[in-house]
Write a protein that holds these residues in place. Structure first.
Motif, PDB file in Angstrom:
ATOM      1  N   PHE A 118       0.841  -1.188   0.000  1.00 27.44           N
ATOM      2  CA  PHE A 118       0.000   0.000   0.000  1.00 27.44           C
ATOM      3  C   PHE A 118       0.877   1.239   0.000  1.00 27.44           C
ATOM      4  O   PHE A 118       2.020   1.206   0.485  1.00 27.44           O
ATOM      5  N   ASP A 119       0.326   2.356  -0.519  1.00 25.49           N
ATOM      6  CA  ASP A 119       1.049   3.620  -0.418  1.00 25.49           C
ATOM      7  C   ASP A 119       0.649   4.311   0.892  1.00 25.49           C
ATOM      8  O   ASP A 119      -0.210   3.824   1.643  1.00 25.49           O
ATOM      9  N   ALA A 120       1.262   5.462   1.161  1.00 21.64           N
ATOM     10  CA  ALA A 120       1.076   6.124   2.455  1.00 21.64           C
ATOM     11  C   ALA A 120      -0.364   6.565   2.683  1.00 21.64           C
ATOM     12  O   ALA A 120      -0.887   6.443   3.797  1.00 21.64           O
ATOM     13  N   THR A 121      -1.029   7.069   1.644  1.00 14.70           N
ATOM     14  CA  THR A 121      -2.414   7.509   1.813  1.00 14.70           C
ATOM     15  C   THR A 121      -3.340   6.320   2.037  1.00 14.70           C
ATOM     16  O   THR A 121      -4.285   6.410   2.827  1.00 14.70           O
ATOM     17  N   GLN A 122      -3.085   5.213   1.357  1.00 14.45           N
ATOM     18  CA  GLN A 122      -3.891   4.015   1.579  1.00 14.45           C
ATOM     19  C   GLN A 122      -3.709   3.488   3.000  1.00 14.45           C
ATOM     20  O   GLN A 122      -4.680   3.096   3.660  1.00 14.45           O
ATOM     21  N   ILE A 123      -2.480   3.486   3.477  1.00  9.20           N
ATOM     22  CA  ILE A 123      -2.206   3.026   4.841  1.00  9.20           C
ATOM     23  C   ILE A 123      -2.924   3.918   5.848  1.00  9.20           C
ATOM     24  O   ILE A 123      -3.523   3.431   6.814  1.00  9.20           O
ATOM     25  N   THR A 124      -2.895   5.234   5.616  1.00  6.63           N
ATOM     26  CA  THR A 124      -3.559   6.168   6.522  1.00  6.63           C
ATOM     27  C   THR A 124      -5.057   5.891   6.573  1.00  6.63           C
ATOM     28  O   THR A 124      -5.664   5.853   7.648  1.00  6.63           O
ATOM     29  N   ASN A 125      -5.668   5.672   5.420  1.00  7.65           N
ATOM     30  CA  ASN A 125      -7.103   5.387   5.373  1.00  7.65           C
ATOM     31  C   ASN A 125      -7.448   4.071   6.048  1.00  7.65           C
ATOM     32  O   ASN A 125      -8.510   3.948   6.688  1.00  7.65           O
ATOM     33  N   LEU A 126      -6.581   3.086   5.942  1.00  8.63           N
ATOM     34  CA  LEU A 126      -6.839   1.788   6.563  1.00  8.63           C
ATOM     35  C   LEU A 126      -6.656   1.825   8.077  1.00  8.63           C
ATOM     36  O   LEU A 126      -7.363   1.131   8.815  1.00  8.63           O
ATOM     37  N   LEU A 127      -5.699   2.631   8.547  1.00  7.69           N
ATOM     38  CA  LEU A 127      -5.440   2.705   9.985  1.00  7.69           C
ATOM     39  C   LEU A 127      -6.418   3.636  10.702  1.00  7.69           C
ATOM     40  O   LEU A 127      -6.736   3.420  11.868  1.00  7.69           O
ATOM     41  N   PHE A 128      -6.881   4.662  10.000  1.00 16.79           N
ATOM     42  CA  PHE A 128      -7.833   5.610  10.581  1.00 16.79           C
ATOM     43  C   PHE A 128      -9.172   5.432   9.872  1.00 16.79           C
ATOM     44  O   PHE A 128      -9.442   6.065   8.852  1.00 16.79           O
ATOM     45  N   LYS A 129     -10.011   4.583  10.437  1.00 16.89           N
ATOM     46  CA  LYS A 129     -11.258   4.186   9.785  1.00 16.89           C
ATOM     47  C   LYS A 129     -12.217   5.358   9.569  1.00 16.89           C
ATOM     48  O   LYS A 129     -13.013   5.348   8.637  1.00 16.89           O
ATOM     49  N   GLN A 130     -12.154   6.364  10.450  1.00 13.94           N
ATOM     50  CA  GLN A 130     -13.070   7.500  10.364  1.00 13.94           C
ATOM     51  C   GLN A 130     -12.428   8.713   9.677  1.00 13.94           C
ATOM     52  O   GLN A 130     -12.868   9.839   9.877  1.00 13.94           O
ATOM     53  N   LEU A 131     -11.409   8.470   8.870  1.00 12.24           N
ATOM     54  CA  LEU A 131     -10.656   9.579   8.270  1.00 12.24           C
ATOM     55  C   LEU A 131     -11.545  10.509   7.452  1.00 12.24           C
ATOM     56  O   LEU A 131     -11.316  11.716   7.412  1.00 12.24           O
ATOM     57  N   SER A 132     -12.557   9.957   6.816  1.00 11.45           N
ATOM     58  CA  SER A 132     -13.440  10.780   5.979  1.00 11.45           C
ATOM     59  C   SER A 132     -14.199  11.816   6.798  1.00 11.45           C
ATOM     60  O   SER A 132     -14.685  12.812   6.257  1.00 11.45           O
ATOM     61  N   ASN A 133     -14.301  11.582   8.113  1.00 14.78           N
ATOM     62  CA  ASN A 133     -15.000  12.535   8.983  1.00 14.78           C
ATOM     63  C   ASN A 133     -14.046  13.512   9.664  1.00 14.78           C
ATOM     64  O   ASN A 133     -14.489  14.378  10.418  1.00 14.78           O
ATOM     65  N   PHE A 134     -12.742  13.367   9.396  1.00 17.11           N
ATOM     66  CA  PHE A 134     -11.740  14.224  10.032  1.00 17.11           C
ATOM     67  C   PHE A 134     -11.737  15.615   9.406  1.00 17.11           C
ATOM     68  O   PHE A 134     -12.081  15.791   8.237  1.00 17.11           O
ATOM     69  N   THR A 135     -11.314  16.613  10.187  1.00 17.31           N
ATOM     70  CA  THR A 135     -11.024  17.922   9.622  1.00 17.31           C
ATOM     71  C   THR A 135      -9.747  17.822   8.789  1.00 17.31           C
ATOM     72  O   THR A 135      -8.985  16.855   8.911  1.00 17.31           O
ATOM     73  N   SER A 136      -9.503  18.823   7.967  1.00 19.60           N
ATOM     74  CA  SER A 136      -8.287  18.808   7.144  1.00 19.60           C
ATOM     75  C   SER A 136      -7.037  18.748   8.019  1.00 19.60           C
ATOM     76  O   SER A 136      -6.077  18.030   7.699  1.00 19.60           O
ATOM     77  N   THR A 137      -7.063  19.479   9.132  1.00 20.39           N
ATOM     78  CA  THR A 137      -5.907  19.477  10.031  1.00 20.39           C
ATOM     79  C   THR A 137      -5.662  18.085  10.592  1.00 20.39           C
ATOM     80  O   THR A 137      -4.514  17.612  10.638  1.00 20.39           O
TER      81      THR A 137
END
Length: 324
Positions: A270-289
């Protein structure tokens, strides 16, 4: 035992330690205060309340080069005060907002290179620029001296404040340690109920090569665990009365995080963005920060695992090292 005086400006704690008469007397101040609105006025008001004159402050030890800790460095430099800061952070201390601008541009380059949406990055830039209302003025080169681990400041009652290099939160992060009392003035290296960010840093102000903050932070925590520390006085939040428990919490957190990341890469790439999305399941609800913070955290752990030869990079993706 040393009795310090504490000044709190916004969420930042500054500490005044009485110095030995043999070292000139007066006070050593830990951190300058933030460059937030009315900070100078608030510092002066606090000094009046605790009956300390500005002229009594002889030295200032800055724990790291972030504007909420070093932001009033230029203000203090106009007085007859010796300022000290961790040697690797000197470029930031002496460039202020200019350093922050350069560093932010390099972070943006890294984030856009791995495919983060421009909208997310741009929103983060706006939030980052609005963090402080006042400009972070640089400290003149001739007004601040670099220190490394082992530098000492004599205090009253035959106490010594020893500088401990604690790279991680920034390359030049330092702490002050009074061995006789088991006191540690930690800046942002150790905070109660909060795991400090190791951010994204670079090997020099002119380089795009990343500096591995996560690896250095873990090493710094290991170093501090070998010290006889009874109380930690942080740059933010409450005093820490159970130092080992707090540092174990840090280690356990990162060990779990690394194991989750390694598990993802066991049979896949996986690339870094894919890993981030897999580890942080609620990433879509995160603020940009928060998205940026999560991504930078993942990148830092990836860089650590690569340096330890536990994972390897293939093009823009990562997988388990064959011999790991």
């Amino acid at each position: 035992m040393i009795q310090h005086k504490k000044i709190t400006i916004d969420s930042n704690h500054l500490y005044l330690l009485p110095m030995s008469l043999n070292a000139g007397g007066g006070y050593l101040l830990i951190d300058t205060g933030p460059n937030s609105k009315n900070a100078i006025t608030l510092v002066e008001e606090h000094l009046n309340k605790i009956n300390v004159k500005k002229e009594e402050i002889k030295k200032i030890l800055i724990t790291h080069a972030h504007a909420d800790h070093a932001g009033l460095g230029a203000y203090w430099s106009q007085f007859n005060i010796d300022l000290f800061g961790g040697a690797p952070d000197m470029s930031a201390f002496t460039a202020g907002d200019q350093w922050k601008t350069i560093n932010t541009k390099k972070i943006i380059n890294q984030l856009t290179a791995i495919g983060l949406p421009k909208e997310t990055v741009n929103e983060w830039i706006i939030n980052n620029e609005g963090q402080f209302l006042n400009k972070w003025e640089p400290i003149p080169w001739n007004k601040i001296k670099p220190v490394v681990g082992g530098h000492i400041f004599p205090l009253i009652n035959n106490r010594i404040l020893e500088v401990i290099a604690c790279p991680g939160h920034t390359p030049g992060s330092i702490a002050g340690y009074i061995k006789e009392d088991g006191y540690l003035y930690s800046g942002d290296t150790i905070l109660k109920d909060t795991i400090p960010s190791t951010g994204m840093h670079f090997s020099s102000i002119s380089s795009e090569k990343k500096w591995n903050g996560n690896l250095h932070f873990r090493n710094s925590i290991h170093q501090l665990m070998n010290k006889d520390i009874k109380h930690i006085f942080p740059g933010h939040g409450d005093t820490i009365k159970e130092p080992i428990a707090t540092m174990n919490y840090y280690n356990n957190h990162y060990n779990r995080f690394e194991n989750k990341l390694l598990s993802l890469l066991k049979d896949d790439q996986f690339d870094a963005t894919q890993i981030t999305n897999l580890l942080f399941k609620q990433l879509s609800n995160f603020t940009s920060t928060n998205v940026i913070q999560a991504t930078i955290k993942v990148i830092g752990v990836i860089d650590k695992l690569i340096e330890e030869k536990r994972i390897r990079q293939i093009d823009n993706k990562y997988t388990i090292q064959k011999n790991a």
